[in-house]
Design an enzyme around this catalytic site. Sequence first.
Site, PDB file in Angstrom:
ATOM      1  N   ASP A  32       0.853  -1.184   0.000  1.00  0.00           N
ATOM      2  CA  ASP A  32       0.000   0.000   0.000  1.00  0.00           C
ATOM      3  C   ASP A  32       0.896   1.243   0.000  1.00  0.00           C
ATOM      4  O   ASP A  32       1.832   1.323   0.807  1.00  0.00           O
ATOM      5  CB  ASP A  32      -0.838  -0.076   1.291  1.00  0.00           C
ATOM      6  CG  ASP A  32      -1.869   1.010   1.402  1.00  0.00           C
ATOM      7  OD1 ASP A  32      -1.647   2.124   0.882  1.00  0.00           O
ATOM      8  OD2 ASP A  32      -2.902   0.754   2.047  1.00  0.00           O
ATOM      9  N   PRO A  89     -26.747   1.968 -18.942  1.00  0.00           N
ATOM     10  CA  PRO A  89     -27.207   3.092 -18.106  1.00  0.00           C
ATOM     11  C   PRO A  89     -26.449   4.393 -18.391  1.00  0.00           C
ATOM     12  O   PRO A  89     -25.292   4.550 -18.001  1.00  0.00           O
ATOM     13  CB  PRO A  89     -26.906   2.597 -16.678  1.00  0.00           C
ATOM     14  CG  PRO A  89     -25.767   1.639 -16.841  1.00  0.00           C
ATOM     15  CD  PRO A  89     -25.858   1.047 -18.212  1.00  0.00           C
ATOM     16  N   TYR A 149     -13.167  12.492  -5.389  1.00  0.00           N
ATOM     17  CA  TYR A 149     -12.021  11.972  -6.160  1.00  0.00           C
ATOM     18  C   TYR A 149     -11.142  13.116  -6.657  1.00  0.00           C
ATOM     19  O   TYR A 149      -9.940  13.157  -6.396  1.00  0.00           O
ATOM     20  CB  TYR A 149     -12.512  11.133  -7.346  1.00  0.00           C
ATOM     21  CG  TYR A 149     -11.452  10.913  -8.417  1.00  0.00           C
ATOM     22  CD1 TYR A 149     -10.315  10.144  -8.158  1.00  0.00           C
ATOM     23  CD2 TYR A 149     -11.576  11.503  -9.684  1.00  0.00           C
ATOM     24  CE1 TYR A 149      -9.331   9.959  -9.138  1.00  0.00           C
ATOM     25  CE2 TYR A 149     -10.602  11.317 -10.658  1.00  0.00           C
ATOM     26  CZ  TYR A 149      -9.490  10.548 -10.382  1.00  0.00           C
ATOM     27  OH  TYR A 149      -8.517  10.376 -11.343  1.00  0.00           O
ATOM     28  N   ARG A 200     -16.716  14.334 -22.499  1.00  0.00           N
ATOM     29  CA  ARG A 200     -15.388  13.920 -22.043  1.00  0.00           C
ATOM     30  C   ARG A 200     -14.442  13.954 -23.237  1.00  0.00           C
ATOM     31  O   ARG A 200     -14.869  13.820 -24.392  1.00  0.00           O
ATOM     32  CB  ARG A 200     -15.437  12.496 -21.446  1.00  0.00           C
ATOM     33  CG  ARG A 200     -16.310  12.374 -20.189  1.00  0.00           C
ATOM     34  CD  ARG A 200     -15.726  13.174 -19.039  1.00  0.00           C
ATOM     35  NE  ARG A 200     -16.452  13.083 -17.782  1.00  0.00           N
ATOM     36  CZ  ARG A 200     -17.339  13.992 -17.358  1.00  0.00           C
ATOM     37  NH1 ARG A 200     -17.652  15.035 -18.116  1.00  0.00           N
ATOM     38  NH2 ARG A 200     -17.918  13.869 -16.176  1.00  0.00           N
ATOM     39  N   SER A 251      -9.287  14.988  -3.989  1.00  0.00           N
ATOM     40  CA  SER A 251      -8.129  14.272  -3.436  1.00  0.00           C
ATOM     41  C   SER A 251      -6.948  14.331  -4.414  1.00  0.00           C
ATOM     42  O   SER A 251      -5.795  14.460  -3.998  1.00  0.00           O
ATOM     43  CB  SER A 251      -8.493  12.818  -3.099  1.00  0.00           C
ATOM     44  OG  SER A 251      -8.747  12.072  -4.282  1.00  0.00           O
ATOM     45  N   LYS A 252      -7.223  14.268  -5.707  1.00  0.00           N
ATOM     46  CA  LYS A 252      -6.143  14.368  -6.700  1.00  0.00           C
ATOM     47  C   LYS A 252      -5.558  15.789  -6.697  1.00  0.00           C
ATOM     48  O   LYS A 252      -4.348  15.976  -6.823  1.00  0.00           O
ATOM     49  CB  LYS A 252      -6.651  14.008  -8.102  1.00  0.00           C
ATOM     50  CG  LYS A 252      -7.074  12.570  -8.294  1.00  0.00           C
ATOM     51  CD  LYS A 252      -5.939  11.570  -8.159  1.00  0.00           C
ATOM     52  CE  LYS A 252      -4.950  11.615  -9.300  1.00  0.00           C
ATOM     53  NZ  LYS A 252      -3.918  10.542  -9.173  1.00  0.00           N
ATOM     54  N   THR A 292      -4.904  14.242 -13.088  1.00  0.00           N
ATOM     55  CA  THR A 292      -6.072  14.186 -13.974  1.00  0.00           C
ATOM     56  C   THR A 292      -6.576  15.587 -14.307  1.00  0.00           C
ATOM     57  O   THR A 292      -6.410  16.521 -13.497  1.00  0.00           O
ATOM     58  CB  THR A 292      -7.202  13.386 -13.280  1.00  0.00           C
ATOM     59  OG1 THR A 292      -8.433  13.638 -13.946  1.00  0.00           O
ATOM     60  CG2 THR A 292      -7.399  13.808 -11.828  1.00  0.00           C
ATOM     61  N   ASP A 293      -7.226  15.723 -15.453  1.00  0.00           N
ATOM     62  CA  ASP A 293      -7.829  17.019 -15.814  1.00  0.00           C
ATOM     63  C   ASP A 293      -8.991  17.363 -14.891  1.00  0.00           C
ATOM     64  O   ASP A 293      -9.454  18.508 -14.866  1.00  0.00           O
ATOM     65  CB  ASP A 293      -8.283  17.017 -17.283  1.00  0.00           C
ATOM     66  CG  ASP A 293      -9.342  15.963 -17.604  1.00  0.00           C
ATOM     67  OD1 ASP A 293      -9.687  15.149 -16.720  1.00  0.00           O
ATOM     68  OD2 ASP A 293      -9.827  15.960 -18.751  1.00  0.00           O
ATOM     69  N   GLU A 294      -9.456  16.366 -14.097  1.00  0.00           N
ATOM     70  CA  GLU A 294     -10.616  16.620 -13.236  1.00  0.00           C
ATOM     71  C   GLU A 294     -10.288  17.615 -12.125  1.00  0.00           C
ATOM     72  O   GLU A 294     -11.188  18.147 -11.480  1.00  0.00           O
ATOM     73  CB  GLU A 294     -11.178  15.309 -12.685  1.00  0.00           C
ATOM     74  CG  GLU A 294     -11.633  14.413 -13.820  1.00  0.00           C
ATOM     75  CD  GLU A 294     -12.435  13.194 -13.405  1.00  0.00           C
ATOM     76  OE1 GLU A 294     -13.119  13.238 -12.379  1.00  0.00           O
ATOM     77  OE2 GLU A 294     -12.387  12.191 -14.140  1.00  0.00           O
TER      78      GLU A 294
END
Length: 343
Positions: free
Chosen positions: A59, A208, A153, A217, A156-157, A125-127
């Site tokens: 981890d 879905p 998410y 995206r 946190s990134k 990430t781009d997020e």
Amino acid sequence: MKLLITGAAGFIGSNFVFYSLDKHPDYKIVGYDALTYAGNLETLKPAMENSNFKFVKGDISDRESVFDLFEKEQFDLVINFAAESHVDRSIEDPGVFLQTNVIGTQVLMDAFRKFGGIRYHQVSTDEVYGDLPLDNPHAFFTETTPITASSPYSASKAAADLLVMAYHRTYQIPVTISRCSNNYGPYQFPEKLIPLMIARALEDKSLPVYGTGENVRDWLYVEDHCRAIDQIIHNGEVGEIFNIGGHNERTNLEVVKTLLNLLNKPQSLIHFVADRKGHDLRYAIDPSKIHSELGWLPTTNFEEGMKKTINWYLENREWWEKIISGEYQEYYKKMYGGGYADL
Ligand code: NAD
Ligand code: TYD
């Protein structure tokens, strides 16, 4: 050169292991991964046959285990792919995202600080830029777009990115960060949009689509991402952030329809379901920095990449069918409420 690749048993990490073993046959590579639900040791089977590759289970937020590894191996390059990566899971249970994505990054940076190395690279990430409006196609994320994360998410990134840059400034750690758009390709865990839809369409199950399916995206074939990271860790200037993306914007509905056409399945499989909480509207990368500074450009266009991806999932049914049974079934029922007769 000795490389540490964390998250090596996941989607992009495993693709990067294969890419690096092929591109740098003289490098020694250690893959480190906690083997969470998203990590699959079977994926790394071909790499295990290469004497330049070694796998260690662990981890990234386990300080003792990470420090032991760094002391023993004395890495030149550390590339951190390990993360909790699924937005929907972060909405259900944010805690583990902070533990792995923030604390894990801190532990790796502390180990790097203590034992040294040529470069620490953070795969981001781009997020972290939040989202863009749907009505302005000229708006893009650049490296100076303010950080405005929307989900646990992406928060946190973003926190991890800030920490990486703070360690660079405070302790002069030689870092780089890459922020990539949505990836697709072989070995992607079948709860993300593209593999989920391929697997379900092949079984004639409903697909879905969240909300109206209008969210956009910017899709990149995973091998193009691997090549970009390889160029950054070898030639990117220390202390710099690089956006990675290839101007392949599609609405979710367009993606799903393309898949159905390529699979020769009816559009009637599409089912609109409740929208994701806080659902980001549009991601779109401006990749001009990595292009002008490192000469990187994507080589696989969306149509070609989708065909390759579908073929891979058709030829490797065993890989994803095993995952779809078991724990994942429970997850799926919880997320989609069991409202589908075919679940
Ligand atoms: P993934 O979920 O497929 O793989 C993540 C891997 O990390 C898994 O093998 C998992 O077992 C491992 N892991 C999780 N927690 C760990 C821990 N505490 N210690 C060690 N290993 C742990 O994710 P992915 O799609 O391959 O993403 C890899 C990286 O790329 C992530 O940092 C993600 O934020 C970033 N990224 C992904 C995308 C995308 O579209 N998939 C786009 C941009 C950036
Ligand atoms: P995903 O693959 O989870 O990536 P991300 O959230 O990091 O962009 O989702 C991609 C897009 O597809 C996102 O807008 C949410 C949407 N989506 C659906 O419409 N249905 C689904 O079942 C999933 C998993 C995603």
